[in-house]
Design a protein around this motif. Structure first.
Motif, PDB file in Angstrom:
ATOM      1  N   UNK A  29       0.827  -1.211   0.000  1.00  0.00           N
ATOM      2  CA  UNK A  29       0.000   0.000   0.000  1.00  0.00           C
ATOM      3  C   UNK A  29       0.860   1.259   0.000  1.00  0.00           C
ATOM      4  N   UNK A  30       2.101   1.114   0.494  1.00  0.00           N
ATOM      5  CA  UNK A  30       2.970   2.280   0.638  1.00  0.00           C
ATOM      6  C   UNK A  30       4.261   2.147  -0.171  1.00  0.00           C
ATOM      7  N   UNK A  31       4.309   1.171  -1.091  1.00  0.00           N
ATOM      8  CA  UNK A  31       5.481   0.965  -1.953  1.00  0.00           C
ATOM      9  C   UNK A  31       6.766   0.848  -1.130  1.00  0.00           C
ATOM     10  N   UNK A  32       6.682   0.079  -0.043  1.00  0.00           N
ATOM     11  CA  UNK A  32       7.800   0.021   0.901  1.00  0.00           C
ATOM     12  C   UNK A  32       8.173  -1.418   1.220  1.00  0.00           C
ATOM     13  N   UNK A  33       9.483  -1.641   1.403  1.00  0.00           N
ATOM     14  CA  UNK A  33       9.952  -2.918   1.929  1.00  0.00           C
ATOM     15  C   UNK A  33      10.811  -2.658   3.163  1.00  0.00           C
ATOM     16  N   UNK A  34      10.697  -3.559   4.129  1.00  0.00           N
ATOM     17  CA  UNK A  34      11.530  -3.507   5.331  1.00  0.00           C
ATOM     18  C   UNK A  34      12.621  -4.559   5.184  1.00  0.00           C
ATOM     19  N   UNK A  35      13.876  -4.116   5.212  1.00  0.00           N
ATOM     20  CA  UNK A  35      15.001  -5.039   5.047  1.00  0.00           C
ATOM     21  C   UNK A  35      15.756  -5.151   6.371  1.00  0.00           C
ATOM     22  N   UNK A  36      15.855  -6.364   6.912  1.00  0.00           N
ATOM     23  CA  UNK A  36      16.668  -6.548   8.123  1.00  0.00           C
ATOM     24  C   UNK A  36      18.134  -6.209   7.848  1.00  0.00           C
ATOM     25  N   UNK A  37      18.848  -5.840   8.880  1.00  0.00           N
ATOM     26  CA  UNK A  37      20.264  -5.498   8.733  1.00  0.00           C
ATOM     27  C   UNK A  37      21.089  -6.790   8.727  1.00  0.00           C
ATOM     28  N   UNK A  38      21.089  -7.444   7.551  1.00  0.00           N
ATOM     29  CA  UNK A  38      21.743  -8.746   7.425  1.00  0.00           C
ATOM     30  C   UNK A  38      23.247  -8.633   7.652  1.00  0.00           C
ATOM     31  N   UNK A  39      23.819  -9.764   8.083  1.00  0.00           N
ATOM     32  CA  UNK A  39      25.246  -9.791   8.403  1.00  0.00           C
ATOM     33  C   UNK A  39      26.115 -10.001   7.172  1.00  0.00           C
ATOM     34  N   UNK A  40      25.500 -10.433   6.060  1.00  0.00           N
ATOM     35  CA  UNK A  40      26.288 -10.674   4.850  1.00  0.00           C
ATOM     36  C   UNK A  40      25.444 -10.402   3.611  1.00  0.00           C
ATOM     37  N   UNK A  41      26.149 -10.203   2.504  1.00  0.00           N
ATOM     38  CA  UNK A  41      25.478  -9.980   1.221  1.00  0.00           C
ATOM     39  C   UNK A  41      24.708 -11.226   0.790  1.00  0.00           C
TER      40      UNK A  41
END
Length: 449
Positions: free
Chosen positions: A416-428
């Motif tokens: 609805x808000x064109x948004x994604x939440x990305x966790x602060x991953x430890x690696x690529x």
């Protein structure tokens, strides 16, 4: 095509020649190559540039065409706003749908009034915990279109070109289904939601009520007819092609041969090198229009139950194609330049650097899946990523927001808000695996907000 080896050669009477001349003069579009060899390039240019008396409506349309594509599309969208039923003062249309039986809502959709189709929709996927602020509506429209365009439904089929476009199947004659499909397409146009499929240019022309079909259009629907007509145009066909101005209609339901005449008494008129231009013109019109007439009428009835047809006046076919389908390719640089970051993230954060490095190496298909996961639609508006919006018309750029990492944490989408939440991953690698999981499961149930 109706062949006739025994039909005697018919001398052209004055009335017949007059009919030929009338057809040539009234053809809305006569490709140059139809005339090369009979007329000079100068003659052809004079014919194509001939001016006629114009009404005020014609002048208004010409004026609109002088605007660039983006301005023409903007003008149409501004007109849509004048007829939109305001969600703040009117009750939204509520639809409870089953994701695995998405087409079961068609009878209910068919009963909606024109005003209801202009209202905001509230979609509820049964069994899923999600509130619709526009994202679920986008997802529902995309799922409906994907289902209606499946080959087993029998309404549309892929065209015979390398481009993955869709055209109406020949002689479907399913008024109600095409009307409903038209309502979905019309709603998508009205709300500015790009579709997950691309429509054949022939279909785009018909929606705009344009008749300027060329031989190149035939290539989309019948490559053998295209090759045959092209051969006729490029070669002297006297004593080679034995054909009349008629078409054998292939009808498996009838044992009787059905012949359609392209001209009065067409089955008695042989195609010759002298009149082949007219024959090709009539065959183009038949192949692109006549056999689809009833189904296109139903489809347009559905589309224009959402908004009036005149609101598309002045658009070029490519304008409408981009309005319906969005841009054909996703530009990663444009995506990056029109992205916002929230929380700890900014363009120099390691997670964001990894994210764009991963995105840059993805295929167009995977980019579309990721975009659909994030926004509910796999295509980009014609104006680019700067014009991403909600179904209420509010501009909301693609946004990446910080969220803390924990084991097995996944990327979350808020369509609805064109948004994604990305966790602060430890690696690529962890980030890449999470993106892969998101796009491979983008059609599954998610607790979207």
């Amino acid at each position: 095509m109706g062949a006739s080896n025994s039909t005697p050669y018919l001398k052209k009477s004055k009335s017949y020649q007059g009919l030929i001349n009338l057809i040539l003069a009234s053809c809305p579009f006569c490709p140059k190559k139809f005339f090369i060899g009979r007329h000079t390039e100068k003659d052809v240019d004079m014919h194509l540039n001939e001016h006629h008396n114009e009404t005020k409506e014609d002048q208004a349309e010409i004026s609109a065409k002088d605007l660039c594509m983006k301005e023409r599309i903007k003008c149409v969208r501004e007109n849509f706003k004048t007829i939109r039923v305001d969600w703040k003062t009117n009750k939204p249309v509520f639809l409870a749908v089953y994701r695995n039986f998405i087409l079961d809502c068609m009878p209910e959709l068919n009963l909606l009034t024109n005003d209801q189709l202009k209202s905001e929709f509230q979609i509820c996927f049964v069994g899923e915990n999600a509130a619709d602020a526009g994202g679920l509506t986008k997802e529902w429209i995309n799922l409906m279109i994907k289902a209606l365009f499946q080959n087993n439904i029998g309404l549309f089929e892929q065209t015979q070109t390398e481009e993955r476009t869709y055209m109406i199947k020949k002689n479907c004659n399913n008024h109600e289904l095409f009307k409903i499909a038209g309502r979905i397409i019309g709603k998508a146009i009205f709300e500015g939601i790009p579709l997950p499929v691309r429509l054949c240019p022939i279909l785009i022309h018909h929606i705009l009520d344009k008749k300027d079909f060329s031989l190149e259009h035939v290539k989309y629907i019948d490559k053998f007819l295209y090759q045959g007509l092209n051969f006729i145009l490029l070669n002297n066909i006297d004593n080679i092609i034995f054909q009349t101005f008629s078409v054998d209609l292939d009808n498996n339901e009838s044992e009787n041969e059905i012949i359609m005449e392209l001209l009065p008494d067409g089955k008695l008129i042989e195609v010759t090198d002298e009149n082949k231009d007219v024959y090709v013109r009539l065959m183009i019109d038949f192949a692109t229009s006549e056999i689809y007439k009833a189904d296109i009428k139903s489809l347009k009835e559905g589309i224009f139950s959402v908004f009036p047809e005149y609101m598309l006046k002045g658009l070029e076919p490519l304008d409408l194609e981009y309005m319906i389908c969005g841009k054909p390719k996703i530009n990663v640089e444009d995506w990056r330049e029109n992205t916002l970051y929230k929380g700890k993230y900014n363009e120099n954060h390691q997670i964001i650097i990894w994210f764009w490095q991963i995105i840059e190496k993805m295929s167009q298909d995977d980019l579309g899946l990721l975009l659909a996961f994030a926004t509910g639609s796999p295509s980009v508006p014609v104006e680019g990523f700067k014009s991403l919006q909600t179904v209420r018309g509010d501009l909301i750029l693609f946004t990446i927001e910080y969220t803390p990492y924990f084991p097995n944490a996944l990327i979350r989408a808020h369509t609805c808000f064109n948004r994604i939440d990305i966790p602060e991953y430890e690696s690529k690698k962890l980030l890449k695996d999470s993106i892969k999981f998101a796009i491979s499961n983008s059609s599954m149930e998610f607790n979207l907000e």
